[in-house]
Structure formats: structure tokens, C-alpha cells
Design a protein around this motif. Structure first.
Motif, PDB file in Angstrom:
ATOM      1  N   ASP A  39      29.732   3.526 -50.122  1.00  0.00           N
ATOM      2  CA  ASP A  39      30.020   1.723 -49.987  1.00  0.00           C
ATOM      3  C   ASP A  39      29.706   0.673 -51.578  1.00  0.00           C
ATOM      4  O   ASP A  39      29.279   0.761 -52.416  1.00  0.00           O
ATOM      5  CB  ASP A  39      28.982   1.749 -49.177  1.00  0.00           C
ATOM      6  CG  ASP A  39      26.814   1.538 -49.307  1.00  0.00           C
ATOM      7  OD1 ASP A  39      27.122   1.352 -50.301  1.00  0.00           O
ATOM      8  OD2 ASP A  39      26.613   2.275 -48.585  1.00  0.00           O
ATOM      9  N   LEU A  41      27.973  -1.415 -52.087  1.00  0.00           N
ATOM     10  CA  LEU A  41      25.854  -1.386 -52.614  1.00  0.00           C
ATOM     11  C   LEU A  41      25.399   0.067 -52.958  1.00  0.00           C
ATOM     12  O   LEU A  41      26.088   0.110 -54.314  1.00  0.00           O
ATOM     13  CB  LEU A  41      24.979  -0.993 -51.310  1.00  0.00           C
ATOM     14  CG  LEU A  41      23.820  -1.568 -51.864  1.00  0.00           C
ATOM     15  CD1 LEU A  41      23.671  -2.948 -52.249  1.00  0.00           C
ATOM     16  CD2 LEU A  41      22.645  -1.229 -50.540  1.00  0.00           C
ATOM     17  N   SER A  42      26.200   1.097 -52.603  1.00  0.00           N
ATOM     18  CA  SER A  42      26.108   2.426 -53.895  1.00  0.00           C
ATOM     19  C   SER A  42      26.747   2.317 -54.845  1.00  0.00           C
ATOM     20  O   SER A  42      26.446   3.181 -55.568  1.00  0.00           O
ATOM     21  CB  SER A  42      25.884   3.211 -53.141  1.00  0.00           C
ATOM     22  OG  SER A  42      26.848   3.419 -52.102  1.00  0.00           O
ATOM     23  N   LEU A  44      27.802   0.062 -56.592  1.00  0.00           N
ATOM     24  CA  LEU A  44      26.725  -0.861 -57.797  1.00  0.00           C
ATOM     25  C   LEU A  44      25.879   0.227 -58.226  1.00  0.00           C
ATOM     26  O   LEU A  44      26.249  -0.112 -60.168  1.00  0.00           O
ATOM     27  CB  LEU A  44      26.210  -1.927 -56.645  1.00  0.00           C
ATOM     28  CG  LEU A  44      26.783  -3.214 -56.690  1.00  0.00           C
ATOM     29  CD1 LEU A  44      25.575  -3.897 -56.162  1.00  0.00           C
ATOM     30  CD2 LEU A  44      27.586  -3.836 -57.785  1.00  0.00           C
TER      31      LEU A  44
END
Lengths: 83, 417
Positions: A39, A41-42, A44
Motif C-alpha cells: 500500500d 505506506l509500505s 515507502l
């Protein structure tokens, strides 16, 4: 850097950044990026992990359009050759 | 004129489960949620843990809840809040099938140890690899307001979002804040409550060494509020999320009403960082009753902070007596911590949720393991059996390290569920 050398190292980075129940031993160049389930966030953490592992600098734009793990391997091989 | 503030949604994720009927049955039957700790291996460290008991939420409940929401696990406290929040908003009829419509609703959540699990994991990476070990996602994971922010984002709640951190008073303060917003007309609806995911090796260890945890090996005897032989409290995790709504809005939507919050009072002891003060606590109780415009004699139940520590239970009993006067002779006082442990910043919300269940069922849940009431706790304690609720009005006490006190007044809503 050989392509065959990149994939196992990439596998390690992806595995560490993922919280998904994925059988990483089956990761191949044909595996789609979408199926890895990262997603916003991950992803990144994945980019950061790849930068650390391969000593390259990437931004989200570099990898946004990649469809398969093989394309990512190609990108990393090109960067390594250019360095 | 102040508006009435109703509870139109309630989501519980507790060591007694998530299903309200099951939670209630276990309360009445005296089935504790405290058990040997399984959230991590207590033997995997260079020195031992003194205590190995805790009240944990069933991992499967959390995983199933997240999966149904299409979410991944991110952090224990956040995961608990998300699943409880989904239950609350769904029950309130504010969400159905995604995608959700944006709503101008504030999200105010109390927590004590916040993103404890994420902080612990980040420190582990830092210790192992130094600064390079810190992932870019560390900041959005470890910031405490990740909890309210993710609720706001997932459910499209566009009002203010923040967390309230005041140790074990956190969620009472959060609910009090949300209550005031709805009462004053600043919001029609507010999402509030508390969450705690404190059972990681570090935070559990921290609490091990402060001397307030019971080391009794029998789950049913670990946490015995108000008992002369009490040995301390037990740590617990969980979340309870409330949807608060003005009477006008609830009526307009035809919402099912679970209960009412009639008042809220707070104070600070301003004396000691960990030692409680009966005077300070009594002020908060009196202010709550004043806020609700009710007399002590109207109360049918005191849901105590009741931690089962030496200091709390006698001090709280004195505070109840100071605040309620002669009414303290007859109003049943009970604690839920023998069942769910001390859920720290979530305790106010989880125990307010139990209070709502009690008001709906016209029954006061027991102090199931109270055998020898402490003679220094001079209040009318509920015994080991449930008893009828005489008057449909209750207070929920919450007191925390730091000297903050928060008290909610809850009532049955006529014609409610």
C-alpha cells in the motif's frame, strides 16, 4: 551486477517490508507488482529497503509504472551498470 | 439550552469478546478474561518477567475484523480501534457498504501507551541497525494520532481528529470532550472512545517493575478489586468506540439509541505523579453530577475505577463517600477490572461500555471474586452475584497517573434499545 544476483536480494527486501502472507520462495521475474499487495505506506519502506540494499536512489516515479518484478530487476541492473 | 447527548453506536473489542451478549454473559457468570500472557514469549529475554498474566483480546477477532474491512494489521492499538470503530459506526447506521460518504464528524480517541507496538518494533530496528534501520513509514506508524487519523481516513470523518493522552483517564477525557462538543452544538455526531495495545515486551515490562501488578498465578484471583487480600492489578488490552449523537440528529435519522451521557466532570489532584487523592477524585465526581444536574441519590450504579491496587481502592472508596455522602451507603459499587484487567487508556471507554450494557439490562454486574471486602473500602460493594439495577443512572470513574480524574454520568434512554 547479474540479473540472477539481483532477484534473491530483492526477495529479501520485499519480504522484510511486507506484512502480507506471501510465499516469497515463489517470487520470480514474472510475478506482478500488484500481486505483492503493497500500500501507499509500505511502498515507502520497499523503496527505502531497495535503496539500502542496492545503494541506489529511487523515487516513487521510477517504480510507479512497473508491472512486474522483472521490470524492477531491469531497472536495478541498469542503475548498477550506470554507476 | 444544552442538548441531550445520546449513544447511537457502540463497538467493543475486549478480553471478554466483541459480542455484547457474550460479554454480558461472562460478566454475570464471573468468567474472567485474564489468562497467561501469549502476546510474546516472556522467556526470550536476558532477565525474567515477574508477572505473566494479562487480559488479551482474541487475535482471531482482530484479524477477522480487519479482513472484513479490507485492512492490514498496522499496530495493535490502532487495529483494535479500527475494528471496534467499524462495529460502532455500522451499528449507528452511519456506514454500510464502502465507499463511505464524507461526514463532518470529529474523531477523539483516548489511549495511554498509544502506538506502543510500533514504537517497540522501531526501537528494535534502530538497536539492530542504527538510523538506517528506521523505515520511512516509522513516523506515520509511531505517531500516537495515527489512531484517530486512520479512523478518520478509513471512515471519511472530516471533523477534528486527535488522541487524548492522560494515562488511565485518557478515554474518559476523550469521551468527555466529544460529549461537550455534541452537547454545545459544535457537532451533531462524534466518534470517540479509547484503545490500548500495551502487551508488547517493552511496555509490559515497564508495568512489571512499577509494583502494581498482581503475581497471583490463578486467573480468577489475579485482580480482586476492593478485596482485603487484593495483590494488585493486571494489564489488559482492548478498545471501545462510541458514536455520540444529539437527540435531534438521532431522532431525524431514526437511530437506535443505546443510552445517554448526561454529564461529565474532571479535576486534577495536583499532588503526586502516581499517588491518588480522594479529594481530587471527589471533586470530579461532584462536577459530573452537577453537569448532569442529578443528585447522588438518583444513582443506581457506580462503575468504579477499581484497579485492585492498595492505593486506588481505599482512596476511591473515600472519594465516593466524600462525593455522594449518605447515598454511598446504598448505591452498588463494582469494578470490571477483575474481568478485563486494567486496560489503561481504554479502561474508561470499555467500562463505560459495560455500564451501557448494565443500564440496558437493568442489572449490575458482579464483583465476581470479591470474598473479603476491605473494611477500609466503606462503600456498598456489589457481591459475587449480579443484582437488579434500582435506578437507571450510573457514574463511570476514571483516575490516572498524573492526577487527572474524569467521571462520566450515563443513563438509560427512555424508549431506547
Amino acid at each position: 551486477m547479474e540479473r540472477t544476483e539481483i532477484l534473491p536480494r530483492l526477495r529479501g527486501v520485499l519480504e522484510e517490508s511486507s506484512t502480507q502472507p506471501i510465499d516469497w520462495s515463489r517470487l520470480s521475474e514474472e510475478t506482478t507488482v500488484e500481486s505483492l499487495g503493497f500500500d501507499s505506506l509500505s511502498i515507502l519502506d520497499v523503496l527505502y529497503g531497495i535503496e539500502q540494499e542496492f545503494d541506489v536512489e529511487l523515487d516513487a516515479g521510477d517504480v510507479m509504472d512497473l508491472k512486474t518484478v522483472g521490470e524492477l530487476v531491469t531497472l536495478l541492473a541498469e542503475r548498477a551498470a550506470a554507476a | 439550552m444544552a442538548r441531550r447527548v445520546l449513544i447511537t453506536g457502540l463497538g467493543i473489542l475486549s478480553p471478554l469478546g466483541a459480542d455484547e451478549d457474550e460479554v454480558w454473559r461472562r460478566l454475570v457468570d464471573g468468567e474472567t478474561g485474564i489468562a497467561p500472557l501469549t502476546s510474546f514469549d516472556t522467556e526470550a529475554f536476558p532477565s525474567p518477567y515477574k508477572v505473566k498474566m494479562a487480559a488479551q483480546v482474541d487475535d482471531e477477532l482482530v484479524a477477522d475484523g480487519l479482513q472484513a474491512m479490507g485492512r492490514r494489521s498496522m499496530d495493535r492499538a490502532l487495529d483494535l480501534a479500527m475494528v471496534a470503530g467499524d462495529r460502532a459506526l455500522r451499528q449507528a447506521g452511519l456506514i454500510g457498504d464502502a465507499p463511505y460518504e464524507p461526514r463532518d464528524v470529529p474523531t477523539i480517541i483516548g489511549t495511554g501507551t498509544g502506538s506502543a507496538q510500533s514504537i517497540y518494533e522501531a526501537f528494535q530496528r534502530f538497536t539492530a541497525k542504527g538510523p538506517k534501520g528506521l523505515l520511512p513509514s516509522t513516523v506515520p506508524r509511531v505517531m500516537y494520532n495515527a489512531i484517530s487519523a486512520n479512523l478518520s481516513m478509513h471512515f471519511k470523518l472530516t471533523g477534528a481528529n486527535y488522541v487524548v493522552i492522560s494515562a488511565c483517564t485518557s478515554s474518559a477525557n476523550a469521551i468527555g470532550d466529544a460529549f461537550k462538543r455534541v452537547r454545545n452544538g459544535e457537532a451533531e455526531i462524534a466518534v470517540t472512545g479509547g484503545t490500548e495495545g500495551c502487551l508488547d515486551p517493552f511496555f509490559y515490562g515497564v508495568w512489571n517493575n512499577i509494583g502494581v501488578l498482581s503475581s497471583n498465578p490463578d486467573p480468577s484471583l489475579v485482580c480482586r478489586p476492593f478485596d482485603a487480600e487484593r495483590e494488585g492489578t493486571a494489564l489488559g488490552e482492548g478498545a471501545a468506540i462510541f458514536v455520540l449523537e444529539s437527540e435531534e440528529s438521532a431522532s431525524r435519522r431514526g437511530a437506535t439509541v443505546r443510552g445517554e451521557i448526561l454529564g461529565y466532570g474532571e479535576s486534577s489532584d495536583a499532588s503526586h505523579i502516581t499517588g491518588p487523592s480522594a479529594e481530587g477524585q471527589a471533586v470530579a465526581i461532584r462536577r459530573a453530577l452537577d453537569s448532569a444536574a442529578v443528585e447522588p441519590s438518583a444513582l443506581g450504579y457506580v462503575n468504579a475505577h477499581g484497579t485492585a491496587t492498595r492505593a486506588n481502592d481505599t482512596t476511591e472508596s473515600t472519594a465516593i463517600r466524600l462525593a455522594l455522602g449518605a447515598a454511598a451507603d446504598t448505591i452498588p459499587v463494582g469494578s470490571n477490572k477483575s474481568y478485563i484487567g486494567h486496560t489503561l487508556g481504554a479502561s474508561g471507554a470499555l467500562e463505560a461500555a459495560v455500564t451501557v450494557l448494565a443500564l440496558e439490562r437493568n442489572e449490575v454486574p458482579p464483583n465476581f471474586n470479591l470474598r473479603n471486602p476491605d473494611p477500609d473500602c466503606r462503600v456498598r460493594l456489589v457481591g459475587s452475584e449480579a443484582e437488579p439495577l434500582e435506578r437507571p443512572l450510573a457514574i463511570k470513574n476514571s483516575f490516572g497517573f498524573g492526577g487527572g480524574n474524569g467521571v462520566l454520568v450515563l443513563g438509560a434512554y427512555p424508549g431506547g434499545a
